[in-house]
Write a protein that holds these residues in place. Sequence first.
Motif, PDB file in Angstrom:
ATOM      1  N   UNK A   5      11.694   5.166  -1.407  1.00  0.00           N
ATOM      2  CA  UNK A   5      10.364   5.746  -1.290  1.00  0.00           C
ATOM      3  C   UNK A   5      10.275   6.352   0.107  1.00  0.00           C
ATOM      4  N   UNK A   6       9.901   7.630   0.198  1.00  0.00           N
ATOM      5  CA  UNK A   6       9.861   8.271   1.514  1.00  0.00           C
ATOM      6  C   UNK A   6       8.603   9.131   1.621  1.00  0.00           C
ATOM      7  N   UNK A   7       7.982   9.051   2.775  1.00  0.00           N
ATOM      8  CA  UNK A   7       6.777   9.816   3.074  1.00  0.00           C
ATOM      9  C   UNK A   7       7.054  11.308   2.921  1.00  0.00           C
ATOM     10  N   UNK A   8       6.108  12.026   2.363  1.00  0.00           N
ATOM     11  CA  UNK A   8       6.228  13.474   2.190  1.00  0.00           C
ATOM     12  C   UNK A   8       6.351  14.137   3.558  1.00  0.00           C
ATOM     13  N   UNK A  35      17.122  -7.247  -1.884  1.00  0.00           N
ATOM     14  CA  UNK A  35      17.189  -6.941  -0.458  1.00  0.00           C
ATOM     15  C   UNK A  35      16.446  -5.634  -0.221  1.00  0.00           C
ATOM     16  N   UNK A  36      16.146  -5.350   1.031  1.00  0.00           N
ATOM     17  CA  UNK A  36      15.501  -4.084   1.324  1.00  0.00           C
ATOM     18  C   UNK A  36      15.181  -3.944   2.795  1.00  0.00           C
ATOM     19  N   UNK A  37      14.766  -2.746   3.144  1.00  0.00           N
ATOM     20  CA  UNK A  37      14.306  -2.486   4.500  1.00  0.00           C
ATOM     21  C   UNK A  37      13.218  -1.433   4.461  1.00  0.00           C
ATOM     22  N   UNK A  38      12.398  -1.452   5.502  1.00  0.00           N
ATOM     23  CA  UNK A  38      11.278  -0.518   5.606  1.00  0.00           C
ATOM     24  C   UNK A  38      11.193  -0.006   7.024  1.00  0.00           C
ATOM     25  N   UNK A  98       0.829  -1.208   0.000  1.00  0.00           N
ATOM     26  CA  UNK A  98       0.000   0.000   0.000  1.00  0.00           C
ATOM     27  C   UNK A  98       0.860   1.255   0.000  1.00  0.00           C
ATOM     28  N   UNK A  99       1.925   1.237   0.799  1.00  0.00           N
ATOM     29  CA  UNK A  99       2.809   2.397   0.876  1.00  0.00           C
ATOM     30  C   UNK A  99       3.454   2.672  -0.480  1.00  0.00           C
TER      31      UNK A  99
END
Length: 158
Positions: A61-64, A126-129, A4-5
Amino acid sequence: MLKEFISSFKSCVLSTIDEKGNPFSSYAPFIIKDGKYYVYISSMAKHTQNLDLHKKVALFFVEDEISCENIFGRKRVVLQCNSKKLQRDTEKFEELVNIFEEKHGSTMKMLKSMKDFSFYEFEVFDGEAVFGFGEAYNVGGKNFDELVERKGLSGHKK
């Protein structure tokens, strides 16, 4: 939460490595198809030249910051990927153009004919959130679209 994000974005930050080994960040509109990310970018852009030299890329991807609750805890996801330049004039090219046009509008009709533009495919490895304080996860699963709890972390130090 992860899907969703990411689906709330039309573009992502691309972090690439330049010819001198220095990091370089830019952005590009993207789509997701079958668990892979795609951008359509010009060979004149520095990030395209970097991708042709180094196949690794991070998508960010980063929140406004205008809408976040706390500037120190902005929601964000970084995905480490291998990249591959795709050939033009293929069925896949046409399919991706159509998906881009659906998501991003009619500008793709003009950009489609520009021969210096190419699709790059990004496959996540790979990744992180981070979704707030104490809400840090690894990204995993078959398609790297699931949040995986981190083990062995004891939290913030005071």
